[in-house]
Design a protein around this motif. Structure first.
Motif, PDB file in Angstrom:
ATOM      1  N   ASN A  84       0.861  -1.186   0.000  1.00 47.66           N
ATOM      2  CA  ASN A  84       0.000   0.000   0.000  1.00 47.66           C
ATOM      3  C   ASN A  84       0.888   1.224   0.000  1.00 47.66           C
ATOM      4  N   ASP A  85       0.568   2.216  -0.849  1.00 49.36           N
ATOM      5  CA  ASP A  85       1.385   3.422  -0.934  1.00 49.36           C
ATOM      6  C   ASP A  85       1.086   4.426   0.178  1.00 49.36           C
ATOM      7  N   GLU A  86       0.025   4.218   0.924  1.00 50.30           N
ATOM      8  CA  GLU A  86      -0.320   5.110   2.030  1.00 50.30           C
ATOM      9  C   GLU A  86       0.182   4.501   3.345  1.00 50.30           C
ATOM     10  N   PRO A  87       1.175   5.143   3.994  1.00 54.98           N
ATOM     11  CA  PRO A  87       1.763   4.578   5.214  1.00 54.98           C
ATOM     12  C   PRO A  87       0.743   4.266   6.316  1.00 54.98           C
ATOM     13  N   MET A  88      -0.244   5.139   6.508  1.00 58.36           N
ATOM     14  CA  MET A  88      -1.232   4.893   7.568  1.00 58.36           C
ATOM     15  C   MET A  88      -2.105   3.677   7.243  1.00 58.36           C
ATOM     16  N   ALA A  89      -2.496   3.533   5.997  1.00 54.15           N
ATOM     17  CA  ALA A  89      -3.311   2.377   5.595  1.00 54.15           C
ATOM     18  C   ALA A  89      -2.493   1.095   5.727  1.00 54.15           C
ATOM     19  N   ARG A  90      -1.229   1.149   5.308  1.00 49.00           N
ATOM     20  CA  ARG A  90      -0.358  -0.022   5.420  1.00 49.00           C
ATOM     21  C   ARG A  90      -0.170  -0.413   6.888  1.00 49.00           C
ATOM     22  N   GLU A  91       0.028   0.571   7.744  1.00 47.85           N
ATOM     23  CA  GLU A  91       0.197   0.313   9.180  1.00 47.85           C
ATOM     24  C   GLU A  91      -1.065  -0.296   9.783  1.00 47.85           C
ATOM     25  N   ARG A  92      -2.228   0.146   9.333  1.00 46.71           N
ATOM     26  CA  ARG A  92      -3.495  -0.401   9.851  1.00 46.71           C
ATOM     27  C   ARG A  92      -3.635  -1.877   9.477  1.00 46.71           C
ATOM     28  N   VAL A  93      -3.323  -2.207   8.235  1.00 48.13           N
ATOM     29  CA  VAL A  93      -3.392  -3.606   7.810  1.00 48.13           C
ATOM     30  C   VAL A  93      -2.412  -4.441   8.631  1.00 48.13           C
ATOM     31  N   ASP A 123       8.285 -15.015  -1.621  1.00 44.88           N
ATOM     32  CA  ASP A 123       7.337 -16.088  -1.931  1.00 44.88           C
ATOM     33  C   ASP A 123       6.151 -16.141  -0.964  1.00 44.88           C
ATOM     34  N   PRO A 124       5.402 -15.020  -0.826  1.00 46.48           N
ATOM     35  CA  PRO A 124       4.242 -15.035   0.072  1.00 46.48           C
ATOM     36  C   PRO A 124       3.119 -15.899  -0.502  1.00 46.48           C
ATOM     37  N   GLU A 125       2.260 -16.366   0.381  1.00 49.55           N
ATOM     38  CA  GLU A 125       1.095 -17.143  -0.035  1.00 49.55           C
ATOM     39  C   GLU A 125      -0.112 -16.243  -0.281  1.00 49.55           C
ATOM     40  N   LEU A 126      -0.104 -15.049   0.329  1.00 49.66           N
ATOM     41  CA  LEU A 126      -1.223 -14.126   0.230  1.00 49.66           C
ATOM     42  C   LEU A 126      -0.672 -12.702   0.199  1.00 49.66           C
ATOM     43  N   VAL A 127      -1.182 -11.867  -0.720  1.00 47.37           N
ATOM     44  CA  VAL A 127      -0.742 -10.476  -0.829  1.00 47.37           C
ATOM     45  C   VAL A 127      -1.938  -9.566  -0.594  1.00 47.37           C
ATOM     46  N   PHE A 128      -1.804  -8.661   0.364  1.00 46.50           N
ATOM     47  CA  PHE A 128      -2.804  -7.617   0.585  1.00 46.50           C
ATOM     48  C   PHE A 128      -2.355  -6.436  -0.253  1.00 46.50           C
ATOM     49  N   LEU A 129      -3.058  -6.212  -1.380  1.00 45.67           N
ATOM     50  CA  LEU A 129      -2.619  -5.262  -2.389  1.00 45.67           C
ATOM     51  C   LEU A 129      -3.631  -4.134  -2.573  1.00 45.67           C
ATOM     52  N   ASP A 130      -3.150  -2.910  -2.430  1.00 43.39           N
ATOM     53  CA  ASP A 130      -3.956  -1.726  -2.716  1.00 43.39           C
ATOM     54  C   ASP A 130      -4.328  -1.763  -4.194  1.00 43.39           C
ATOM     55  N   VAL A 131      -5.592  -1.549  -4.515  1.00 44.67           N
ATOM     56  CA  VAL A 131      -6.032  -1.653  -5.914  1.00 44.67           C
ATOM     57  C   VAL A 131      -5.618  -0.460  -6.760  1.00 44.67           C
ATOM     58  N   GLN A 132      -5.170   0.635  -6.136  1.00 42.59           N
ATOM     59  CA  GLN A 132      -4.704   1.799  -6.885  1.00 42.59           C
ATOM     60  C   GLN A 132      -3.246   2.079  -6.557  1.00 42.59           C
ATOM     61  N   ILE A 133      -2.422   1.049  -6.603  1.00 46.93           N
ATOM     62  CA  ILE A 133      -1.002   1.178  -6.262  1.00 46.93           C
ATOM     63  C   ILE A 133      -0.250   1.802  -7.439  1.00 46.93           C
ATOM     64  N   PRO A 134       0.639   2.791  -7.162  1.00 43.98           N
ATOM     65  CA  PRO A 134       1.420   3.379  -8.247  1.00 43.98           C
ATOM     66  C   PRO A 134       2.551   2.452  -8.702  1.00 43.98           C
ATOM     67  N   VAL A 135       3.070   2.746  -9.868  1.00 41.61           N
ATOM     68  CA  VAL A 135       4.201   2.033 -10.506  1.00 41.61           C
ATOM     69  C   VAL A 135       3.800   0.616 -10.809  1.00 41.61           C
TER      70      VAL A 135
END
Length: 83
Positions: free
Chosen positions: A32-41, A71-83
């Protein structure tokens, strides 16, 4: 699915990399590109005994590299991630 000889039960699968003492942990990566959102997850994941967060990323390029390396089994991915 492979069956056990003489029965219909599936053969046991090997434990994931994050397993310890027979406890299966799901290896996750948080992106997640937002530090606060990433920290919450990450805070929510830390409360789960069957989750092992193996890394965190702030953009798509970091995520691709981390997925190949960790090699993670599950990725929590922001749907509007840059790059």
């Amino acid at each position: 699915m492979t069956s056990v000889k003489g029965g219909n039960k599936p053969a046991p699968r090997p434990l994931p990399q994050g397993s310890h003492d027979g406890v299966t942990k799901i290896r996750t990566l948080t992106v997640n590109d937002e530090p606060m959102a990433r920290e919450r997850v990450l805070t929510l994941l830390q409360q789960q005994p069957d989750i092992e967060n193996v890394g965190e990323c702030a953009d798509g390029a970091q995520a691709l590299s981390a997925i190949e390396r960790l090699d993670p089994e599950l990725v929590f991915l922001d749907v509007q991630i840059p790059v």
